[in-house]
Design a protein around this motif. Sequence first.
Motif, PDB file in Angstrom:
ATOM      1  N   GLU A  21       0.741  -1.128   0.167  1.00 35.01           N
ATOM      2  CA  GLU A  21      -0.188  -0.239  -0.270  1.00 35.01           C
ATOM      3  C   GLU A  21       0.916   1.050   0.043  1.00 35.01           C
ATOM      4  OE1 GLU A  21      -3.389   2.339  -0.184  1.00 35.01           O
ATOM      5  OE2 GLU A  21      -3.094   0.524   0.223  1.00 35.01           O
ATOM      6  N   LYS A  22       1.566   1.227   0.372  1.00 34.02           N
ATOM      7  CA  LYS A  22       2.167   2.479   0.680  1.00 34.02           C
ATOM      8  C   LYS A  22       3.394   2.669  -0.719  1.00 34.02           C
ATOM      9  CE  LYS A  22       3.881   2.141   6.203  1.00 34.02           C
ATOM     10  NZ  LYS A  22       5.437   2.030   6.966  1.00 34.02           N
ATOM     11  N   THR A  23       3.590   1.181  -1.138  1.00 37.04           N
ATOM     12  CA  THR A  23       4.655   1.523  -2.039  1.00 37.04           C
ATOM     13  C   THR A  23       3.080   2.241  -4.032  1.00 37.04           C
ATOM     14  OG1 THR A  23       6.011  -0.442  -1.642  1.00 37.04           O
ATOM     15  CG2 THR A  23       5.713   0.170  -3.864  1.00 37.04           C
ATOM     16  N   LEU A  24       2.607   1.720  -3.280  1.00 34.32           N
ATOM     17  CA  LEU A  24       1.827   2.100  -4.220  1.00 34.32           C
ATOM     18  C   LEU A  24       1.229   3.383  -3.938  1.00 34.32           C
ATOM     19  CD1 LEU A  24      -0.353   1.266  -6.878  1.00 34.32           C
ATOM     20  CD2 LEU A  24      -2.073   0.909  -5.192  1.00 34.32           C
ATOM     21  N   GLN A  25       0.747   4.410  -3.027  1.00 31.96           N
ATOM     22  CA  GLN A  25       0.655   5.512  -2.937  1.00 31.96           C
ATOM     23  C   GLN A  25       2.389   6.504  -2.499  1.00 31.96           C
ATOM     24  OE1 GLN A  25       0.019   5.642   1.478  1.00 31.96           O
ATOM     25  NE2 GLN A  25      -1.967   4.932   1.372  1.00 31.96           N
ATOM     26  N   HIS A  26       3.921   5.836  -2.824  1.00 32.16           N
ATOM     27  CA  HIS A  26       4.860   6.023  -3.243  1.00 32.16           C
ATOM     28  C   HIS A  26       4.418   6.306  -5.472  1.00 32.16           C
ATOM     29  CE1 HIS A  26       8.319   8.101  -3.158  1.00 32.16           C
ATOM     30  NE2 HIS A  26       8.799   7.243  -3.978  1.00 32.16           N
ATOM     31  N   TYR A  27       4.257   5.800  -5.931  1.00 33.29           N
ATOM     32  CA  TYR A  27       3.999   5.619  -6.892  1.00 33.29           C
ATOM     33  C   TYR A  27       3.397   6.503  -8.027  1.00 33.29           C
ATOM     34  CZ  TYR A  27       3.518   3.786 -11.774  1.00 33.29           C
ATOM     35  OH  TYR A  27       3.165   3.601 -13.629  1.00 33.29           O
ATOM     36  N   THR A  71      -5.488   1.533  -8.388  1.00 31.61           N
ATOM     37  CA  THR A  71      -5.734   1.963  -7.446  1.00 31.61           C
ATOM     38  C   THR A  71      -5.874   1.353  -6.006  1.00 31.61           C
ATOM     39  OG1 THR A  71      -9.016   1.595  -7.559  1.00 31.61           O
ATOM     40  CG2 THR A  71      -7.204   3.126  -8.873  1.00 31.61           C
ATOM     41  N   HIS A  72      -5.628   0.166  -6.131  1.00 31.32           N
ATOM     42  CA  HIS A  72      -5.939  -0.614  -4.285  1.00 31.32           C
ATOM     43  C   HIS A  72      -4.596  -1.620  -5.179  1.00 31.32           C
ATOM     44  CE1 HIS A  72      -7.852  -3.003  -1.089  1.00 31.32           C
ATOM     45  NE2 HIS A  72      -8.233  -1.169  -1.074  1.00 31.32           N
TER      46      HIS A  72
END
Length: 854
Positions: free
Chosen positions: A457-463, A573-574
Motif C-alpha cells: 500500500e505504501k509503495t502504491l501511494q508512493h508510485y 488504485t488498490h
Amino acid sequence: MEDKLSVSSKLAYQNKRLKTLLNKYKQSHHLQNALIQLSEQASTVAELTLLYPAIHDILQKYVPSKSFYVVLLNQYSQSLELSYFSDEKDGIAVALNQSNSFDEGATGYVFKQGKTTCFTKQQMQNAAAEGLFKALGTPAEHWVGVPVYQEHNIIGVLAAQSYDTKQGYSSQQIQLLEFMSLYLATAIERVKKRELLESEVKIRTRALTQSNDALNLEIEQRKRALQRQQILFKISEIATQAKNLDDAYFKIHEIIKTITYAENLYIALYDKESGWISFPYCVDEFKENTQPRRFAKGYSELVISTEETQLIHPCRAKELIESGVVQRAKPVQKEQMATSWLGAPLKTAQGVIGLIVCQAYDNKHIFSRDDCELITFVSHQIAAVLQTKLTNQAIAKSHQELEFRVNEKTKELRQTNLHLQMQIDERKKIEQQLYHDAHHDSLTSLPNRSLFLTQLEKTLQHYQRFPEHNFAVLFIDLDKFKDINDQLGHHAGDQFLINVSELFAQCIREHDLLARLGGDEFVILLTHLTEPQQAEDVANRIIDLMKKPFFLKGESLQSGASIGITYSKKSYTHTDEIIRDADAAMYHAKNSGKNRYELFHPLLTQSIPAQALKAQHHLDILPMSFRSSEIITLDEQHQSESLFEAFGEHPILGFTSFDILKKFASDKEQHLEIELQLLQRAYAQAITANVTMALVPCSGLLLEEHEFVLFTDTLNKQQGHSQLCLLFDEQEIRHASATQIENLKKLSQLGYSIGLNNFAKDRCELNLLTDINFDYLLLSSTFSKRVLQQESYDFQLQGVLAITKLKAMKVIAKGPSILNFRALLDKHGLAFFVGKQHALVCSELPEIQATQSL
C-alpha cells in the motif's frame, strides 16, 4: 681309500653323538629354567588364581600349550574340578558347563590310570569309541595329560592340547610336563600357606581397625551434627538476606546442592482452598518450567497427602502406578523419566504448604536413606522460611495494590515513579515483539500477508506521487508441494518451505520484500525498478534454483515454482487489484505447464466486464457449484452414499476448493464474511440436491468468541439444520484455544452435527475423540495409507475404532487412490471410503448409481 671312508664314518658318528648330547643338555637347560621360574612364581604370587596363568606362561615358551588346563580333586565331593582353563576354540563357559563331567572324559581317564597319556585325534576317537571315556569339547589334533601327585597320592591332572596337525608333543616336551607336574603340588601348597598367612594378617588388621570404627563413628556423628547446624544457620539467614522469593528459592537450591545431588530440583506450593499446585521454582535438564495443575495423583500429591518424605525408584514407581496410587496424565518418554526421585513435604503450623523435590535421570544418582533423612531435616526449616517470605510477599503485594490505586489518582507522582517507567519500557519491548510476531510468518520468519499488504500500500501511494519509481509484484506458488507433504510428512514439508524461503531471499536485493502468504505461496515486491526485465531476471533465478533437486530425509525431491508477474501501472488504485493480477498470471503459468513465469495481461480478466471488475472486490466474483462423488461402504447390504464436492469457479483460476477461496481474504473480517457466505451456498445446494447430510469444511475462526455469535446466527437461519455437518480440521482443533474448544462443544450441545477432518495426519491424539462428541471422523490420507504399511498404525486405528464405536461416530477413510485398497482396509475395520478431499454432501443412493458416478 678305505682309510678315508673309515675316518668319515667315525666323524659322522661323533657328530651324531655330539648332537644327541647337545639336545640332551638343551632339554636339561629348558627343564632347569622352567623349574626355576616355577619356584620363583610359587614364592612371589599371592593367590592360586595368579599361579596357574604364570605356569601357563612358562610352558608356552617350551611346549605348544596355547590350550592348557588344570583339574584338581575336590577332597569333599571326591570329583574333579576345573582350577584353570585356557583354550583356543572352546571358551571358558564350555569348560565350566562341563565341570561335572571331567571324571567321564580323557582327564578322568588319566586320573584313574595314574600315568601320563598322549593321544592323537584319531587315537582319542578310537578310545572314546571303545568306551574308555567320553569325548568332551572340540576334538584336538594332539592331547597330553599328566597326573599331578602330592607325595604318593594323585590330586589332579595337568593337560595340554594342540589343534595344529603339525604341532605335536615330543618325548622331551612330555618329560618337561611331567617334571612340572611333580613340582606343581608343592607350588600349590606353598601358595595356599601364603594365602592363609595373608588371611590371618587381614583378620588381625580388621580387629585393630574395628576398635577405631567406634571412635570414627562418633567423630562422624559430631561432624554431621555440626554440618546440620551450619545448614540450619544458612537457611535461617535466607529469611533476612533474600531479596525476594525468587532469590530465596535460588539460595535454598544452592544449600541443597551441598548436602545431596540436586542438579534437578523444584519447589512446589499447595493451595488447599483452590486445590491447585504451583511450581514457582524449577531447575530441570528436560523442562524449563512446570505449569500449575490441579491436585491429582502424582508423586507430588503423594508427598502432600501423606505428609511424609517419599523416596521413589523405578520398582516402587511401577508398584504405585499398578496399584492406582499414582496416575500419569500422559505417557512420559523413557529418557525423561526420573530414575530416582526424592520429595519432602514443607510443613508449618498451618499444615503442608508444599514440597521440595530432587530427582535424577539416567541413573546419574541414586538417592539413599541418608539423603532422605537430610532433606527431611532441612525441609521443616525451609518451610518456616518460605512461610515468612510468602507472608511478607502477600503484605508487599497488598501495599503494591494500595500504592497502585494511589498512583492512579495522583498522576503527578506517577511521572516520577521509576519502577512504573521501567514497566512501560518493558511493555514497549513486548509490544514491539508482538508487532513483529503479528507481521511475520512463524515458520520461515518472513513477513506475512499483513505486513506485505501494508508495504505494498505504501509503495502504491508512493508510485501514485512519483510515477517514475516503478515496482513489480511476483506471485509464487510451489509445484508438487502437496506430494512432498504426503510422502515425507508435515515436518519435512515445513523444512522444505524454510529451505525455499532462504533460496528466494538470495535472489532479491536488500530493499526488496519477500513474504509468505500462507501454505506454499510466496510474494515478492521489487521496488526502484529501472526496467521491467529486472523482475523477469528475478523470476528466472528463482526458477533455475527450483529446478535443482532438494534433499530431505535422505531422499531427492524435485519441485518447481509457478510465478505470476505484474508491473506498476496508473490504473491500479488498490492493492487487491495488484494481488489479483499477479495471482491470475501465476495460475496462467501453472496451467501452462508449471515451473515457469507469466506476465499479467488484461486478456486474463477479459471474461469480467471492466466496469464490474472495477466496482467489485475480487472475492465477490466467486460463484459456487457442486460436483458429485460418493462414500463407499462395505457393510452387509453393500450400501453406498453419494457425495458432493464444493468448489468455486474463478474467471482466471478455474475450479478451486473452499480452502483456496478463503486464502484470498485480506483480513479476519473478510475471511469470516466469505466463509459464512460459502456455508450458506453449500447448505442451499444441499437442500436443492435433496440430501440427508451435508459435510461442510469450516475453519477455527468461526469458533472464536465474537465470530461464534455470527456463526450460530447464520446456522439458526437455516431451516432444518440437522442436514448440516460442520467439519473442522484436526490440526486447528489441536491448537485451538479454550474458548474455541468450549464453543465447539456448544455446537454439539445445541444439536448441530460436527465432524473432525484430516485426523491423525501427523500424530494420533485420542483425547480429542473422548473430550468432544463428533458425529463424523475423516481419517487423513496419510494415516489411511500407513495403516496398510506399518503394524503400529493398525494398533492406533484399533484404538480409534474402539472409541468411535462407543461414541457412535462414523469413520471415513479418504485419499486420492483409497478406493483401490478398500478391501484391505475393510479387514482392518474400516467400512467407509471416499476418494476426494473436499467438502462432502452425503445422501443414500442405489449401489449402481454410486458406482457409475465414479
